[in-house]
Write a protein that holds these residues in place. Structure first.
Motif, PDB file in Angstrom:
ATOM      1  N   GLN A  91       0.959  -1.094  -0.165  1.00  0.00           N
ATOM      2  CA  GLN A  91       0.193   0.058  -0.172  1.00  0.00           C
ATOM      3  C   GLN A  91       0.966   1.391  -0.059  1.00  0.00           C
ATOM      4  N   ILE A  92       2.038   1.164   0.713  1.00  0.00           N
ATOM      5  CA  ILE A  92       2.717   2.351   0.794  1.00  0.00           C
ATOM      6  C   ILE A  92       3.489   2.612  -0.533  1.00  0.00           C
ATOM      7  N   ARG A  93       3.905   1.521  -1.466  1.00  0.00           N
ATOM      8  CA  ARG A  93       4.226   1.484  -2.645  1.00  0.00           C
ATOM      9  C   ARG A  93       3.265   2.126  -3.822  1.00  0.00           C
ATOM     10  N   LEU A  95      10.850   9.174   1.429  1.00  0.00           N
ATOM     11  CA  LEU A  95       9.899   8.647   2.540  1.00  0.00           C
ATOM     12  C   LEU A  95      10.809   8.733   3.773  1.00  0.00           C
ATOM     13  N   VAL A  96      10.189   8.997   4.823  1.00  0.00           N
ATOM     14  CA  VAL A  96      10.924   9.156   6.303  1.00  0.00           C
ATOM     15  C   VAL A  96      10.110   8.237   7.161  1.00  0.00           C
ATOM     16  N   PRO A  97      10.792   7.068   7.543  1.00  0.00           N
ATOM     17  CA  PRO A  97      10.302   6.223   8.446  1.00  0.00           C
ATOM     18  C   PRO A  97      10.606   6.711   9.797  1.00  0.00           C
ATOM     19  N   GLY A  98       9.397   6.823  10.722  1.00  0.00           N
ATOM     20  CA  GLY A  98       9.577   7.412  11.896  1.00  0.00           C
ATOM     21  C   GLY A  98       9.987   6.395  12.929  1.00  0.00           C
ATOM     22  N   SER A  99       9.142   5.204  12.794  1.00  0.00           N
ATOM     23  CA  SER A  99       9.419   4.017  13.766  1.00  0.00           C
ATOM     24  C   SER A  99      10.336   3.011  13.330  1.00  0.00           C
ATOM     25  N   GLU A 100      10.663   2.073  14.000  1.00  0.00           N
ATOM     26  CA  GLU A 100      11.705   0.978  13.759  1.00  0.00           C
ATOM     27  C   GLU A 100      11.171  -0.198  12.918  1.00  0.00           C
ATOM     28  N   GLU A 101       9.772  -0.303  12.983  1.00  0.00           N
ATOM     29  CA  GLU A 101       9.263  -1.682  12.398  1.00  0.00           C
ATOM     30  C   GLU A 101       9.280  -1.749  10.795  1.00  0.00           C
ATOM     31  N   PRO A 102       9.159  -0.387  10.091  1.00  0.00           N
ATOM     32  CA  PRO A 102       9.419  -0.808   8.664  1.00  0.00           C
ATOM     33  C   PRO A 102      10.904  -0.959   8.447  1.00  0.00           C
ATOM     34  N   LEU A 103      11.514  -0.221   9.098  1.00  0.00           N
ATOM     35  CA  LEU A 103      13.106  -0.267   8.928  1.00  0.00           C
ATOM     36  C   LEU A 103      13.499  -1.809   9.123  1.00  0.00           C
ATOM     37  N   TYR A 139      13.793  -0.001   3.328  1.00  0.00           N
ATOM     38  CA  TYR A 139      14.694   0.587   2.409  1.00  0.00           C
ATOM     39  C   TYR A 139      15.021  -0.251   1.338  1.00  0.00           C
ATOM     40  N   ASP A 140      15.356  -1.445   1.650  1.00  0.00           N
ATOM     41  CA  ASP A 140      15.568  -2.604   0.515  1.00  0.00           C
ATOM     42  C   ASP A 140      14.403  -2.739  -0.381  1.00  0.00           C
ATOM     43  N   PHE A 141      13.273  -2.699   0.179  1.00  0.00           N
ATOM     44  CA  PHE A 141      11.801  -2.983  -0.709  1.00  0.00           C
ATOM     45  C   PHE A 141      12.068  -1.921  -1.531  1.00  0.00           C
ATOM     46  N   PHE A 142      12.298  -0.664  -1.205  1.00  0.00           N
ATOM     47  CA  PHE A 142      12.111   0.530  -2.341  1.00  0.00           C
ATOM     48  C   PHE A 142      13.296   0.518  -3.290  1.00  0.00           C
ATOM     49  N   LYS A 143      14.518   0.102  -3.046  1.00  0.00           N
ATOM     50  CA  LYS A 143      15.470   0.109  -3.835  1.00  0.00           C
ATOM     51  C   LYS A 143      15.617  -0.954  -4.679  1.00  0.00           C
ATOM     52  N   SER A 144      14.931  -1.958  -4.337  1.00  0.00           N
ATOM     53  CA  SER A 144      14.802  -2.996  -5.418  1.00  0.00           C
ATOM     54  C   SER A 144      13.446  -3.034  -6.575  1.00  0.00           C
ATOM     55  N   ASP A 145      12.748  -1.791  -6.491  1.00  0.00           N
ATOM     56  CA  ASP A 145      11.485  -1.785  -6.999  1.00  0.00           C
ATOM     57  C   ASP A 145      11.853  -0.582  -8.005  1.00  0.00           C
ATOM     58  N   PRO A 181      18.175   3.291   7.599  1.00  0.00           N
ATOM     59  CA  PRO A 181      19.207   2.292   7.085  1.00  0.00           C
ATOM     60  C   PRO A 181      18.541   1.119   6.328  1.00  0.00           C
ATOM     61  N   SER A 182      19.485   0.284   5.530  1.00  0.00           N
ATOM     62  CA  SER A 182      19.033  -1.057   4.903  1.00  0.00           C
ATOM     63  C   SER A 182      18.632  -1.938   6.338  1.00  0.00           C
TER      64      SER A 182
END
Length: 426
Positions: free
Chosen positions: A53-55, A66-74, A79-85, A96-97
């Protein structure tokens, strides 16, 4: 620039407040946000771990950052999800990755990293189900107090400190055998107890360069005098009086620089915030923990004292030119008091109407955490409900102003600690 901020707590409200002030920010979206973040941008009903859904949202709304505020998505690897798309890879992710986020996602990973790079931390051993009996034997001959940490994410509650061997053994068994903290506790780190006073140090890094942000100290225990159960945080102050130039020079030389250089040497991609949970042991800094994002409620005192344009700093991170930036700090002290629901950090009720919330002022801000808007009312929607942050030339005055406003805000079952910053104002 169109920015999507992920999260719904007080940290995200503080970040939203700051980001929205930037002339570079054309549109700010917060997913999922809370009743307070809506004043600074558009809340979007998307969970922070719903990457698909974020995508779609980022593509449909032409998001630029994109600015992830909390730790869960990181930790889950956004990061890897975005860079692989192919459709997303052009969007900078301030964080971070997945491998870099293991500094927070795995206590064992963090300890091994510190060992490899000779970063001062407490001695430790790690155990899981396969080494349970060995761990139990190790525990029963360990000097007290004993520190047990769930290896994975446990919402700030996966740490137990006890001086009773019977309690330590029960907690150890509860984590590994009974999944007290779910999968987070399938591996347990047992570490040496360090005596000292804690503080939080934050840096923003582009992977090569870094900038140190204002220092802070938070208060984790639910009860006054630092008693009772651990929470996600009951308040914070900034700056930290004992974090002198000489002490911070030690922090930078023995902890910050070796961490950033260690990540780079190991080829770990890390462009975002690093939170250093430190303890001052007789003037020497040791690392208690790393986080891969800003702390909460420390963000609520650090960000109001940061005078830089935040999106401008984030752009410098993405372009690997943080070395060209200078951090500017408000010379005033900041103090935040967290208002929580009755029963927190255990079972608590939601849906209580909140009244008496003041309008933002030059020297005071209210940041929402667990709130939601409904029928033109603001309702409680979490254990930690909101923070009151005050700025003043003197920490004592800032704390007094925050406590007064905390008293004025009303909801059924409200509780807050009245002794935040007590070590520094006696």
């Amino acid at each position: 620039m169109k920015i999507l901020l992920l999260g719904s707590g007080g940290r995200e409200h503080a970040l939203a407040w700051k980001i929205a002030q930037s002339a570079a920010c054309e549109q700010l979206y917060i997913a999922p946000g809370n009743a307070g973040t809506a004043a600074h941008g558009t809340n979007v009903n998307i969970a922070v771990n719903d990457f698909e859904q974020i995508r779609s949202f980022c593509i449909d709304h032409q998001i630029d950052m994109l600015v992830p505020g909390s730790e869960e998505p990181l930790v889950l690897g956004i990061y890897d999800f975005f860079k692989s798309d192919d459709a997303l890879r052009h969007i900078p992710v301030i964080g971070p990755s997945k491998e870099g986020a293991q500094l927070e996602g795995s206590k064992a990973f963090a300890k091994q990293f510190m060992q490899r790079h000779h970063i001062p931390t407490a001695s430790y051993r790690e155990f899981d189900d396969s080494s349970f009996e060995e761990g139990l034997a190790y525990l029963l001959q360990h000097p007290v107090p004993i520190v047990l940490k769930a290896d994975g994410l446990a919402a700030g509650k996966g740490v137990v400190i006890t001086s009773a061997y019977e309690e330590a053994a029960a907690e150890f068994e509860g984590m590994i055998k009974s999944a007290k903290f779910g999968d987070a506790g399938r591996k347990v780190v047992i570490e040496q107890f360090l005596t000292g006073i804690e503080l939080s140090v934050f840096v923003l890094t582009d992977g090569k360069n870094y900038k140190i942000l204002p220092t802070a100290k938070d208060y984790k225990r639910i009860g006054e005098g630092d008693t009772g159960l651990n929470t996600g945080g009951m308040g914070a102050v900034s700056p930290v009086p004992f974090a002198t130039d000489a002490f911070m020079e030690k922090v930078e030389n023995t902890i910050i620089r070796p961490t950033v250089e260690g990540l780079r040497k190991e080829g770990i991609i890390y462009q975002g915030f690093i939170f250093f949970g430190l303890i001052n042991v007789e003037g020497e800094p040791f690392v208690i923990e790393y986080n891969c994002r800003m702390g909460d409620p420390e963000t609520e005192v650090v960000i109001p004292r940061l005078q830089n344009d935040l999106p401008e700093l984030f752009t410098a991170v993405q372009q690997e030119r943080l070395d060209t930036m200078q951090i500017a700090e408000d010379p005033r002290a900041a103090a935040t008091v967290m208002l929580v629901s009755k029963g927190y950090p255990e079972a608590y009720e939601k849906g209580r109407e909140i009244t008496g919330i003041p309008l933002p002022a030059k020297d005071q801000l209210v940041f929402h955490a667990g709130t939601r808007a409904a029928d033109n009312k603001v309702l409680t929607n979490g254990g930690r409900v909101m923070t009151v942050t005050s700025l003043a030339g003197d920490l004592r005055i800032a704390l007094a102003h925050s406590r007064q406003t905390a008293e004025d805000i009303q909801f059924e079952g409200k509780y807050y600690r009245r002794d935040i910053g007590y070590e520094f104002i006696s």
